[in-house]
Design a protein around this motif. Structure first.
Motif, PDB file in Angstrom:
ATOM      1  N   ALA A  49       0.713  -1.320   0.030  1.00  0.00           N
ATOM      2  CA  ALA A  49      -0.174   0.088  -0.072  1.00  0.00           C
ATOM      3  C   ALA A  49       1.016   1.201   0.048  1.00  0.00           C
ATOM      4  N   LEU A  50       1.926   1.051   0.730  1.00  0.00           N
ATOM      5  CA  LEU A  50       2.731   2.426   0.844  1.00  0.00           C
ATOM      6  C   LEU A  50       3.360   2.700  -0.545  1.00  0.00           C
ATOM      7  N   ASP A  52       2.229   1.706  -3.510  1.00  0.00           N
ATOM      8  CA  ASP A  52       1.302   2.329  -4.568  1.00  0.00           C
ATOM      9  C   ASP A  52       0.934   3.803  -3.968  1.00  0.00           C
ATOM     10  N   GLU A  53       1.111   4.030  -3.041  1.00  0.00           N
ATOM     11  CA  GLU A  53       0.681   5.729  -2.583  1.00  0.00           C
ATOM     12  C   GLU A  53       1.985   6.182  -3.236  1.00  0.00           C
ATOM     13  N   ARG A  56       1.865   6.898  -6.773  1.00  0.00           N
ATOM     14  CA  ARG A  56       0.605   7.713  -7.165  1.00  0.00           C
ATOM     15  C   ARG A  56       1.240   9.093  -7.034  1.00  0.00           C
ATOM     16  N   LEU A  57       1.821   9.608  -5.679  1.00  0.00           N
ATOM     17  CA  LEU A  57       2.248  10.799  -5.509  1.00  0.00           C
ATOM     18  C   LEU A  57       3.297  11.222  -6.441  1.00  0.00           C
TER      19      LEU A  57
END
Length: 73
Positions: A49-50, A52-53, A56-57
């Protein structure tokens, strides 16, 4: 001649103590490996999840013009 028997016996006792300590270390390393694997499996979803985040950022960040860089005086 008794000193020969005593020294051989002491040598075997010393080897037995070293074997016992090596076995205890082996068991500890195995237990530690299982604990690391369990921790890795628990953290894998959060790490994903980190990641992916972060991607995305990075994708949403506006590109900046390159300059000469940092200059020191």
């Amino acid at each position: 001649m008794a000193w020969v028997a005593v020294s051989v016996t002491a040598g075997f006792v010393g080897l037995a103590v070293l074997a016992y300590c090596a076995f205890k270390v082996y068991l500890g390393v195995r237990r530690f490996g299982r604990e690391l694997e369990r921790t890795r499996s628990r953290l894998a979803p959060k790490q994903s999840a980190l990641r992916d985040e972060l991607s995305r950022l990075e994708g949403s960040r506006a590109p900046q013009a390159r300059e000469d860089g940092v200059r020191s005086s």
